[in-house]
Enzyme design. Structure first.
Site, short mmCIF file in Angstrom:
data_model
loop_
_atom_site.label_atom_id
_atom_site.label_comp_id
_atom_site.label_asym_id
_atom_site.label_seq_id
_atom_site.Cartn_x
_atom_site.Cartn_y
_atom_site.Cartn_z
N LYS A 1 36.03 47.10 30.75
CA LYS A 1 35.83 48.46 31.32
C LYS A 1 34.94 49.26 30.17
O LYS A 1 34.65 50.57 30.69
CB LYS A 1 37.08 48.87 31.25
CG LYS A 1 38.10 48.46 32.29
CD LYS A 1 37.96 48.91 33.70
CE LYS A 1 38.65 48.35 34.60
NZ LYS A 1 38.18 47.80 35.88
N HIS B 1 28.82 39.32 41.60
CA HIS B 1 29.90 38.45 41.11
C HIS B 1 31.21 39.21 41.78
O HIS B 1 31.41 40.30 41.89
CB HIS B 1 29.94 38.54 39.82
CG HIS B 1 30.91 37.31 39.21
ND1 HIS B 1 32.02 37.38 39.33
CD2 HIS B 1 30.30 36.08 38.70
CE1 HIS B 1 32.60 36.11 38.87
NE2 HIS B 1 31.66 35.54 38.23
N TYR C 1 39.97 46.08 39.43
CA TYR C 1 39.36 44.91 38.61
C TYR C 1 37.88 45.59 38.66
O TYR C 1 37.04 45.56 37.53
CB TYR C 1 39.40 43.79 39.13
CG TYR C 1 38.84 42.64 37.99
CD1 TYR C 1 39.24 42.63 36.79
CD2 TYR C 1 37.89 41.85 38.70
CE1 TYR C 1 38.73 41.54 36.13
CE2 TYR C 1 37.35 40.87 37.79
CZ TYR C 1 37.77 40.54 36.64
OH TYR C 1 37.35 39.57 35.87
#
Ligand code: FAD
Length: 388
Positions: A294, A68, A385
């Protein structure tokens, strides 16, 4: 070695220790069925995949996970797509639901002779200042139990026994309440976008994250103090369509809502992560709000660091890794906390009663504008990210 908790942190730790020949047992409060049916995280960072690969724990995620690499932001100022896999270091996430990963890790541990005691709740870790710490525990309908080992690893989450056993004054507890809550939803419906969807709307935030080809996670920002039961399926889909601006960008795929969880956005860090013979890892060490995905990734990273340090100490008499474990983890933890905090500010309007709310809101729009138009800002975003 006694490990509290069979989540991603405890199971990665247990597998690495077992493979190295360290005798360990995992105490887990839940039963096996419940453990394998708790869908939470899904976005695995490239470093997480590398750790799992190194220890031959990644077969399932390579077989069933999907890569992704894009986000779509929908805001009052229009929409834009950010192909983060093509920016920064060019890295991608692997989408693989946490409960499937936990199932794989558990199967691997047990197939290799690892012991998991299900239905055993740790109550306290005692004698942590000695080299023979003890764990007191109870089993439903059973007599109290005591486990003793050279070290104890607290991988039992934020409300577990490890945190509770830290003596007052021996640690700092940094806490932050973001003042935001999300209703986390799982829909038995295929993803509606080929990207993570982040929608900022006057009614509040809405999010879309693929899980599998037939299951999608959605989020809706809600007020504090509500109940998941306040949200009927009709109300959920109405609000998701509205906030994700489906009239403009295309309808969402609907399906039964099979999970509703309220998450109050709180972050915290325990410092240091070691108290004598007790070590903390994963959510027990630090809680991250789910805006930047995270928590599970940090849990895996810390588990590997702890496992390597324990192996060096227990099998080779080298205590240096254990001595620096806390300091090394805290660097990663604070960087993840910083990015998560930035994401929360990016995706939510400041509460109306907060001093300077209009100012913060203008900053939020400016941040989004910078993300839309600045390539260096996109590179920075991409690196943080997918990184831990
Ligand atoms: P846990 O997974 O919480 O495991 C702890 C284990 O300890 C549990 O099995 C529990 O039953 C057991 N336990 C607790 N107390 C005791 C006790 N006293 N005795 C014995 N056992 C005990 N993170 C990401 O990286 N990416 C994402 O996309 C993401 N999405 C999320 C979405 C939601 C809705 C939520 C809630 C979280 C999400 N997270 C995400 C965070 C992630 O799920 C956690 O950070 C991760 O589960 C932490 O792993 P852990 O092993 O430290 O703790």
């Amino acid at each position: 070695m006694v490990i509290l908790g069979a989540g991603p942190a405890g199971l990665v730790l247990g597998n690495v220790l077992l493979a190295a020949g360290v005798d360990c047992v995992i105490l887990e409060r839940a039963d096996r069925a419940r453990l394998a049916a708790r869908p939470r995280a899904g976005f695995l960072a490239p470093n997480t995949v590398r750790v799992l690969d190194r220890h031959r724990l990644a077969e399932g995620l390579h077989r069933h996970g999907r890569e992704h690499a894009a986000c779509e932001f929908r805001t009052e100022d229009g929409s834009f797509r950010l192909d983060y896999g093509a920016r920064g270091r060019g890295e991608r996430h692997t989408v693989y639901p946490q409960h499937l990963l936990v199932g794989d890790l558990l199967a691997h541990f047990q197939q290799n002779g690892g012991q998991v005691r299900f239905g055993v709740e740790a109550l306290a870790v005692l004698d942590t200042r000695t080299s023979r710490p003890r764990v007191t525990a109870r089993r439903a309908d059973g007599p109290p139990e005591t486990w003793q080992a050279r070290y104890v690893a607290g991988c039992d989450g934020r409300h577990g026994a490890a945190r509770r056993s830290l003596p007052p004054g021996a640690f700092r507890h940094h806490r932050y309440d973001h003042g935001v809550s999300w209703l986390g939803l799982l829909a038995e419906a295929p993803p509606s976008l080929d990207a993570v969807g982040y929608a900022v709307h006057p009614n509040g935030f809405a999010g879309h994250m693929a899980r599998t080809s037939s299951v999608t996670r959605y989020y809706l920002q809600t007020g504090r103090g509500g109940s998941p039961e306040d949200w009927s399926e009709a109300r959920i889909w109405r609000e998701l369509e509205l906030r994700m601006r489906a009239a403009e960008h295309g309808p969402l795929h609907h399906g039964p809502i099979v999970q509703r969880t309220l998450v109050d956005f709180e972050s915290d860090v325990i410092e240091p992560l070691r108290h004598g013979s007790l070590f903390l890892a994963g959510d027990a060490a630090s809680l991250l709000c789910p805006a930047a995905a995270k928590g599970a990734n940090l849990a895996v990273l810390e588990a590997e660091l702890l496992a390597e340090a324990l192996v060096a100490d227990l099998l080779h008499g080298e205590a240096g890794g254990l001595a620096t474990y806390s300091e090394r983890c805290l660097r990663y933890i604070w960087r993840a906390q910083e990015f998560s905090h930035w994401m929360v500010r990016l995706l939510h309007a400041a509460p109306g009663d907060e001093a300077g709310a209009p100012f913060h809101d203008a900053l939020r729009r400016s941040r989004l504008d910078s993300l839309r138009s600045s390539r260096s800002h996109q590179d920075w975003f991409a690196e943080h990210y997918v990184g831990v």
